[in-house]
Design a protein around this motif. Structure first.
Motif, short mmCIF file in Angstrom:
data_model
loop_
_atom_site.label_atom_id
_atom_site.label_comp_id
_atom_site.label_asym_id
_atom_site.label_seq_id
_atom_site.Cartn_x
_atom_site.Cartn_y
_atom_site.Cartn_z
N VAL A 102 -101.35 23.33 -19.20
CA VAL A 102 -102.56 22.50 -18.84
C VAL A 102 -102.63 22.01 -17.13
O VAL A 102 -101.41 22.25 -16.70
N CYS A 103 -103.65 21.48 -16.74
CA CYS A 103 -103.53 20.92 -15.14
C CYS A 103 -102.32 20.22 -14.94
O CYS A 103 -101.99 19.12 -15.91
N GLY A 104 -101.61 20.32 -14.24
CA GLY A 104 -100.68 19.33 -13.91
C GLY A 104 -99.21 19.92 -14.22
O GLY A 104 -98.08 19.12 -13.88
N MET A 105 -99.20 20.83 -14.99
CA MET A 105 -97.89 21.60 -15.48
C MET A 105 -97.42 22.80 -14.49
O MET A 105 -98.51 23.24 -13.78
N ASN A 106 -96.19 23.07 -14.71
CA ASN A 106 -95.86 24.19 -13.85
C ASN A 106 -94.68 24.94 -14.84
O ASN A 106 -93.91 24.46 -14.98
N GLY A 107 -95.23 26.23 -14.85
CA GLY A 107 -94.19 27.14 -15.38
C GLY A 107 -93.63 27.95 -14.80
O GLY A 107 -94.34 28.84 -14.06
N ALA A 108 -92.41 27.98 -14.36
CA ALA A 108 -91.87 28.72 -12.82
C ALA A 108 -90.76 29.69 -13.16
O ALA A 108 -89.95 29.51 -14.16
N LEU A 109 -91.14 30.92 -12.48
CA LEU A 109 -89.86 31.91 -12.63
C LEU A 109 -89.73 32.46 -11.18
O LEU A 109 -90.55 32.65 -10.38
N TYR A 110 -88.44 32.10 -10.77
CA TYR A 110 -88.14 32.24 -9.27
C TYR A 110 -86.77 32.86 -9.13
O TYR A 110 -85.89 32.77 -9.74
N LEU A 111 -86.30 33.16 -7.90
CA LEU A 111 -85.16 33.56 -7.55
C LEU A 111 -84.72 32.60 -6.38
O LEU A 111 -85.27 31.98 -5.46
N ALA A 112 -83.29 32.38 -6.38
CA ALA A 112 -82.56 31.49 -5.36
C ALA A 112 -81.40 32.31 -4.92
O ALA A 112 -80.50 32.71 -5.86
N GLU A 113 -80.97 32.10 -3.80
CA GLU A 113 -79.61 32.74 -3.43
C GLU A 113 -78.48 31.97 -3.82
O GLU A 113 -77.61 31.37 -2.87
N MET A 114 -78.42 31.44 -5.07
CA MET A 114 -77.20 31.02 -5.64
C MET A 114 -75.94 32.08 -5.65
O MET A 114 -76.02 33.13 -5.44
N GLU A 115 -74.64 31.40 -5.85
CA GLU A 115 -73.47 32.38 -5.56
C GLU A 115 -73.67 32.99 -7.27
O GLU A 115 -73.54 32.24 -8.16
N GLU A 116 -73.14 34.23 -7.04
CA GLU A 116 -73.02 35.09 -8.50
C GLU A 116 -72.10 34.20 -9.49
O GLU A 116 -72.34 34.33 -10.70
N SER A 117 -71.06 33.56 -9.12
CA SER A 117 -69.96 32.79 -9.99
C SER A 117 -70.41 31.33 -10.23
O SER A 117 -69.71 30.77 -10.90
N GLY A 118 -71.38 30.94 -9.61
CA GLY A 118 -71.97 29.57 -9.56
C GLY A 118 -70.98 28.51 -9.03
O GLY A 118 -71.01 27.60 -9.14
N GLY A 119 -70.09 29.11 -7.93
CA GLY A 119 -69.11 28.45 -7.09
C GLY A 119 -68.10 28.05 -8.15
O GLY A 119 -67.39 27.20 -7.67
N ARG A 120 -67.73 28.99 -8.95
CA ARG A 120 -66.37 28.79 -9.63
C ARG A 120 -65.44 28.51 -8.75
O ARG A 120 -65.10 29.36 -7.86
N GLY A 121 -64.46 27.67 -9.09
CA GLY A 121 -63.09 27.63 -8.18
C GLY A 121 -62.24 26.36 -8.82
O GLY A 121 -62.51 26.03 -9.74
N ALA A 122 -61.47 26.04 -7.98
CA ALA A 122 -60.20 24.86 -8.27
C ALA A 122 -61.02 23.73 -8.75
O ALA A 122 -60.57 23.14 -9.89
N GLY A 156 -68.03 26.98 -13.60
CA GLY A 156 -69.04 27.98 -12.86
C GLY A 156 -70.18 28.12 -13.67
O GLY A 156 -70.69 27.71 -14.28
N ALA A 157 -70.71 29.50 -13.64
CA ALA A 157 -72.13 30.05 -14.03
C ALA A 157 -72.18 30.00 -15.47
O ALA A 157 -73.32 29.57 -16.06
N GLN A 158 -71.02 30.12 -16.11
CA GLN A 158 -71.08 29.87 -17.68
C GLN A 158 -71.49 28.33 -18.11
O GLN A 158 -72.27 28.42 -19.14
N TYR A 159 -71.46 27.55 -17.29
CA TYR A 159 -71.92 26.24 -17.72
C TYR A 159 -73.39 25.89 -16.61
O TYR A 159 -73.54 24.77 -16.38
N GLY A 160 -73.81 26.97 -16.02
CA GLY A 160 -75.07 26.45 -15.10
C GLY A 160 -74.72 26.00 -13.85
O GLY A 160 -75.43 25.08 -13.36
#
Ligand SMILES: *[C@@H]1O[C@H](CO)[C@@H](O)[C@H](O)[C@H]1NC(C)=O
Ligand SMILES: *[C@@H]1O[C@H](CO)[C@@H](O)[C@H](O)[C@H]1NC(C)=O
Ligand SMILES: *[C@@H]1O[C@H](CO)[C@@H](O)[C@H](O)[C@H]1NC(C)=O
Ligand SMILES: *[C@@H]1O[C@H](CO)[C@@H](O)[C@H](O)[C@H]1NC(C)=O
Ligand SMILES: CC(=O)N[C@H]1CO[C@H](CO)[C@@H](O)[C@@H]1O
Length: 416
Positions: A157-177, A182-186
């Motif tokens: 309804v008015c005021g809601m937003n269902g969104a589908l989009y792209l962002a330049e995040m890292e493939e691994s989700g920034g996995r590191g020490a 990483g990406a497995q946990y979003g």
């Protein structure tokens, strides 16, 4: 016996692995397709992962002490430094149903509110598409390609937003020490609003920085209004900023160069029983045209079309400064979106689209501005107060969006 040892080994591995807890992370499967002109569409066994902030994140050894959340920020005791935060905190598997996320086959439903024991609460899920390994994000490289999906916005309804989009995040989700999950946990979210989330790439954001990156909003919509909006940042990949180095005065353009048919003058193109009838499911196709019609070229145009009842519906043709137009071009953006243009415009967003971007699905409401920028005033038929979340929650708590049939590939290969 060998089996038992193996099992014990696994448990030990999980309890001693820094930062990953005992509750398993089970990604809801979401089938998608990759298409070519020659071979047609091939199914991909992909899945979705909730943003890291929707995973329980607590003190190691005590699940009742939170390490922080979007609303409360970082726990100052456990997260005094990036290193101590990584050492003290454990990220657990998420409960997808309890966050309003359901998948079946190639279809994903996101709910804004959930009822538990007669009480509704707000859940606002945001999920990312993982690749077939389930370990990394699925990277979309869409220059000289198209992306399509089916959507059911009928209860948005008015005021809601269902969104589908792209962002330049890292493939691994920034996995590191400091971020073994990483990406497995979003982990690793970023966008052109340069949000100051408590973690950036899974690392404690002690300094309260913003996390910026190029963003391509394929779809921000409800049943009354829709917008297609590229946002350019004058950077490559995720960039941490402070204060005026962030959006709309720094490296990213927060407003974007949007195409909303209603705002551009065609008030009867999209909506209940309009040309694109939002009371029923339809297909949305977005095409990324380059100057030389190859993936190596420079992005010069973003085209949109719809398919409903087996018929292709060309995008609304609107009058812009005396010229008819139906797509996003450099000429349109340089006249209507000066900050977007100063950040590099279509060419800049196109470079990110060429390098690869992560697919994001979300549903959200807006207690600050009632989503008026999308659907009210000159942007759509809703009035200025209808989008108040309190009203939505009271009258339409079942509001949801369903995305399905997600395909990408050669121009003209993803829809019939
Ligand atoms: C966990 O933290 C809570 C709140 O600080 C505390 O009351 C409880 O005793 C702690 N439990 C353990 C096992 O340390
Ligand atoms: C679309 O969503 C509405 C509301 O959630 C639901 O009632 C309807 O059955 C859905 N339509 C289709 C074709 O799935
Ligand atoms: C974009 O970044 C480049 C390189 O850092 C810089 O020279 C240029 O001034 C920036 N443009 C704007 C509009 O900020
Ligand atoms: C906005 O629309 C709602 C629902 O139709 C109505 O109840 C409300 O009075 C309207 N508000 C204004 C300011 O027109
Ligand atoms: C981001 C935002 O404004 N979310 C709101 C959605 O609506 C609920 C109430 O229905 C609010 O609590 C949230 O803040």
């Amino acid at each position: 016996m060998a089996r038992l040892l193996l099992l014990v080994g696994c448990i030990l591995h999980f309890t001693t692995a820094q930062q990953i807890g005992k509750i398993p992370e089970i990604h809801p499967k979401l089938q998608t397709w990759k298409c070519t002109k020659e071979a047609g569409c091939i199914p991909q066994e992909t899945s979705v992962v909730l943003d890291a902030l929707s995973h329980p994140l607590h003190e190691k050894g005590n699940s009742s002490v939170s390490c922080g959340s979007y609303n409360t920020g970082l726990n100052p005791t456990l997260c005094a430094t990036q290193e101590s935060c990584a050492e003290n905190c454990v990220l657990e598997g998420a409960d997808y149903a309890a966050h309003g996320v359901q998948t079946q086959g190639d279809s994903l439903v996101l709910h804004q509110y959930l009822e538990v024991d007669g009480t509704w609460s707000t859940v606002t899920p945001r999920v990312y598409l993982l690749d077939e390994s389930g370990r990394d994000y699925n990277m979309f490289r869409l220059l000289n390609q198209e992306f399509s999906f089916d959507v059911n916005v009928s209860s948005l309804v008015c005021g809601m937003n269902g969104a589908l989009y792209l962002a330049e995040m890292e493939e691994s989700g920034g996995r590191g020490a400091l971020n073994p999950a990483g990406a497995q946990y979003g982990t690793g979210y970023c966008d052109a609003q340069c949000s100051d989330d408590p973690w950036i790439n899974g690392v404690a954001n002690i300094a309260g920085k913003g996390s910026c990156c190029n963003e391509m909003d394929l779809w921000e919509a409800n049943a009354r209004a829709t917008a297609l909006t590229p946002h350019a940042c004058n950077i490559t990949g995720l960039y941490e900023c402070t204060g005026n180095l962030c959006g709309n005065s720094g490296v990213c353009d927060e407003s974007g160069c949007g195409f909303n048919p209603y705002a551009l003058g065609d008030t009867q193109f999209y909506g209940y029983r309009e040309v694109v009838d939002t009371t029923r499911v339809f297909t949305v196709v977005t095409q990324f045209i380059t100057d030389d019609h190859t993936p190596q070229g420079s992005l010069t145009e973003i085209r949109r079309l719809y398919v409903q009842d087996g018929k292709v519906i060309q995008n609304a043709v609107v009058d812009f400064d005396g010229t008819e137009m139906d797509s996003i071009t450099n000429e349109y953006c340089s006249e209507s979106a000066s900050y977007f243009t100063s950040m590099g415009g279509l060419k800049q967003v196109g470079k990110a689209i060429g390098r690869g971007m992560v697919l994001i699905f979300s549903i959200w409401n807006d207690s600050g501005a009632y989503m008026n920028w999308l659907d009210s005033g000159t942007s759509g038929p809703c009035n200025s107060t209808q989008g108040n979340p309190t009203i939505i929650e009271a009258k339409y708590p079942g509001t949801s969006v369903t995305f399905s049939n997600i395909r990408s590939g050669d121009i003209g290969s993803t829809y019939a």
